[in-house]
Design an enzyme around this catalytic site. Structure first.
Site: not given
Length: 183
Positions: A45, A105, A133, A161, A167, A101-102
């Site tokens: 999401k 990581d 990141k 989130d 979000r 992509e958000d």
């Protein structure tokens, strides 16, 4: 929480900075794929707001599709077990696929996702991430289009989130350990 009760954590990137960067990336994708079609694959999401901002700035024939893969659940740390719960509907064979992509990581989820998508034999797979990141990276995966570099902070907002909350914040902020304990 910040002293300003309307702000969650400490703001890293405001809405204008995020939208400006999305516009730059959208234009770069347009140049890189000039004359070609692309499939923008929104990872649900978290990347939904970022995806909307980026694709508004892509001036190409574009198909939007969705995939949902996760390794976090309600934790702040990746479980390492990737689950795909929504598959793309679009035929990706010989298509230019841009995974939006958000955050990258550890890279484990995205690495798994790319391998699964390669089984569909796309023409190419590129990665567009809002946040990178790098210092937490364990998988050999990197963004082709990167919005912003971030340190090893726990970030929320603009799709990101904590336990499915925050979000909807119109900015990206980070939470300190004491902030998380209060949630």
């Amino acid at each position: 929480m910040s002293k300003d009760s309307n702000v969650m954590g400490k703001i890293l990137f405001d809405e204008k900075a995020i939208r400006d960067r999305a516009a730059e990336i959208g234009k770069q994708i347009t140049e890189d794929f000039a004359g070609e079609d692309v499939v923008a694959l929104c990872t649900l999401k978290g990347s939904l707001p970022w995806t909307a901002d980026v694709i508004k700035n892509i001036d190409l024939d574009l198909v939007l599709d969705f995939i949902k893969a996760s390794s976090y659940g309600s934790s702040t740390v990746s479980s390492g077990v990737v689950k795909i719960s929504i598959e793309p509907k679009e035929n990706l064979y010989n298509k230019n696929v841009i995974i939006i992509e958000d955050i990258i990581d550890t890279g484990n989820t995205l690495n798994y996702l790319v391998k699964k998508l390669e089984e569909r034999h796309p023409k190419c797979i590129k990665i567009c991430t809002m946040l990178n990141k790098e210092e937490r990276r364990v998988a050999d995966i990197h963004g082709d289009y990167v919005g912003f570099e971030v340190d090893d902070l726990f970030v929320v907002g603009y799709g990101l989130d904590y336990d499915e909350k925050y979000r909807n914040l119109p900015y990206i902020s980070y939470l300190e350990a004491e902030d998380i304990e209060k949630l």
